[in-house]
Design a protein around this motif. Structure first.
Motif, PDB file in Angstrom:
ATOM      1  N   ARG A   1      44.458  32.306  39.172  1.00 23.99           N
ATOM      2  CA  ARG A   1      43.268  33.088  39.490  1.00 23.99           C
ATOM      3  C   ARG A   1      42.859  32.858  40.934  1.00 23.99           C
ATOM      4  NH1 ARG A   1      41.644  30.715  34.514  1.00 23.99           N
ATOM      5  NH2 ARG A   1      41.782  32.205  32.793  1.00 23.99           N
TER       6      ARG A   1
ATOM      7  N   TYR B   1      39.797  37.155  39.906  1.00 24.51           N
ATOM      8  CA  TYR B   1      40.920  38.044  39.611  1.00 24.51           C
ATOM      9  C   TYR B   1      42.140  37.246  39.169  1.00 24.51           C
ATOM     10  CZ  TYR B   1      38.076  41.499  41.989  1.00 24.51           C
ATOM     11  OH  TYR B   1      37.044  42.326  42.343  1.00 24.51           O
TER      12      TYR B   1
ATOM     13  N   TRP C   1      48.215  41.495  42.537  1.00 25.98           N
ATOM     14  CA  TRP C   1      46.889  41.567  41.929  1.00 25.98           C
ATOM     15  C   TRP C   1      47.021  42.224  40.556  1.00 25.98           C
ATOM     16  CZ3 TRP C   1      42.516  39.664  44.476  1.00 25.98           C
ATOM     17  CH2 TRP C   1      42.761  39.209  45.773  1.00 25.98           C
TER      18      TRP C   1
ATOM     19  N   SER D   1      44.657  41.853  37.519  1.00 28.63           N
ATOM     20  CA  SER D   1      43.466  42.428  36.886  1.00 28.63           C
ATOM     21  C   SER D   1      42.236  41.631  37.281  1.00 28.63           C
ATOM     22  CB  SER D   1      43.597  42.433  35.355  1.00 28.63           C
ATOM     23  OG  SER D   1      43.687  41.105  34.863  1.00 28.63           O
ATOM     24  N   ARG D   2      41.088  42.229  37.073  1.00 25.83           N
ATOM     25  CA  ARG D   2      39.836  41.510  37.264  1.00 25.83           C
ATOM     26  C   ARG D   2      39.581  40.651  36.036  1.00 25.83           C
ATOM     27  NH1 ARG D   2      34.462  44.036  40.012  1.00 25.83           N
ATOM     28  NH2 ARG D   2      33.430  42.056  40.426  1.00 25.83           N
ATOM     29  N   ASN D   3      39.129  39.413  36.255  1.00 23.84           N
ATOM     30  CA  ASN D   3      38.842  38.499  35.157  1.00 23.84           C
ATOM     31  C   ASN D   3      37.329  38.419  34.993  1.00 23.84           C
ATOM     32  OD1 ASN D   3      38.436  36.191  33.499  1.00 23.84           O
ATOM     33  ND2 ASN D   3      40.492  35.477  34.024  1.00 23.84           N
TER      34      ASN D   3
ATOM     35  N   MET E   1      41.918  46.525  39.610  1.00 29.43           N
ATOM     36  CA  MET E   1      43.272  46.216  40.069  1.00 29.43           C
ATOM     37  C   MET E   1      44.324  46.514  39.002  1.00 29.43           C
ATOM     38  SD  MET E   1      42.139  45.405  42.932  1.00 29.43           S
ATOM     39  CE  MET E   1      43.516  44.843  43.919  1.00 29.43           C
TER      40      MET E   1
ATOM     41  N   GLY F   1      37.226  47.165  42.013  1.00 32.97           N
ATOM     42  CA  GLY F   1      37.841  45.999  41.390  1.00 32.97           C
ATOM     43  C   GLY F   1      38.799  46.322  40.265  1.00 32.97           C
TER      44      GLY F   1
END
Length: 286
Positions: free
Chosen positions: A233, A219, A262, A264-266, A179, A177
């Motif tokens: 998102r 994400y 993509w 980043s992961r949130n 990204m 994950g």
């Protein structure tokens, strides 16, 4: 750029367009290491007055000669790789169908029956590139196997943060994950293409084949729907379904093509989806 599909039935003397300097490899993701190989081939071609070619393969050899049932996680479909090659200034893209018959081709036969008929005069590849049955050929054997009609250039690997950039490294980052790390290796955000299907306030993203998705979670992405990029998102479920959380989820039924960057992961959101009474998908804050 001209794309030419090749299988073992082709008469390659008829396929070849002109003498070229060729970058050779699978090039999944066309990351910075791949770009260095292709740019090296391009510079050499310009120096000696030849065109530039890329020679690649599809499907991945592991699908043909790997363990039974082994799944290959692709980073890019062949058509998207071709677009990246074109932007790098490649003139010809030779895409060889990797079949069981091709997997049995000996290294010398690959040089004699593929590279020479295609009028390849110089090959550029990564330092660890191998070819032929069981990968017995490499850049140290190619010149001799060509009767010294082909010369070679070996390109060393590219590193970021003390890590060798490779398609495997990028797949590992996606599986975790991470990204936001991918621009370090790709030179840009990872992109996927597909369609957005909107029904009753839901917006599901159905991706084209040969892309890789990160694991379940929320994400930050940018979506392009034909009228500019919109940041928002997405939520990926444990079933690997992807839902657009907005902004601006169409209320009416509609289907349209999209592409996503993509970012980043949130981690502020729990990767869980519930059905609200109004049939809308909502995310649950952590």
């Amino acid at each position: 750029m001209k794309t030419i599909i090749i299988d073992h039935k082709n008469d390659l003397h008829l396929v070849a367009s002109c003498p070229t300097v060729a970058a050779l490899g699978f090039f999944d993701g066309v990351h910075l290491g791949h770009q260095k190989v292709i740019q090296t081939a391009k510079k050499l071609a310009e120096k000696i007055g030849l065109k530039t070619a890329v020679i690649s393969f599809f499907p991945h050899p592991k699908e043909i000669i790997g363990k039974t049932g082994e799944r290959v996680h692709y980073l890019l479909p062949p058509a998207e790789k071709a677009k990246k090659f074109s932007r790098l200034g490649v003139d010809y893209f030779y895409l060889i169908r990797f079949t069981p018959e091709f997997a049995r081709v000996e290294s010398k036969d690959f040089v004699q029956k593929y590279l020479i008929p295609l009028q390849i005069k110089h090959v550029v590849a990564g330092y660890d590139f191998t070819y032929g049955r069981k990968g017995k050929g490499n850049l140290d054997t190619m010149e001799e196997e060509s009767g010294y009609s082909i010369t070679v250039t070996k390109v060393e690997n590219v590193e970021r943060n003390d890590e060798k950039i490779s398609s495997t490294l990028i797949r590992n980052k996606i599986q975790l994950g991470f990204m936001e790390a991918l621009p370090n290796y790709l030179g840009e955000f990872y992109e996927t293409k597909g369609k957005m299907v909107c029904t009753e306030g839901k917006a599901e993203l159905i991706w084209d084949r040969y892309y890789m998705l990160p694991p379940e979670g929320c994400y930050d992405v940018a979506i392009y729907k034909g009228h500019g990029w919109v940041e928002g998102r997405v939520l990926i479920t444990d079933q690997q379904k992807t839902y657009w959380l907005g902004p601006s989820i169409p209320s009416a039924w509609s289907v349209f093509r999209v592409k996503a960057k993509w970012i980043s992961r949130n981690i502020r959101f729990i990767s869980e989806i519930v059905e609200a009474p109004g049939k809308k998908l909502v995310s649950i804050r952590g």
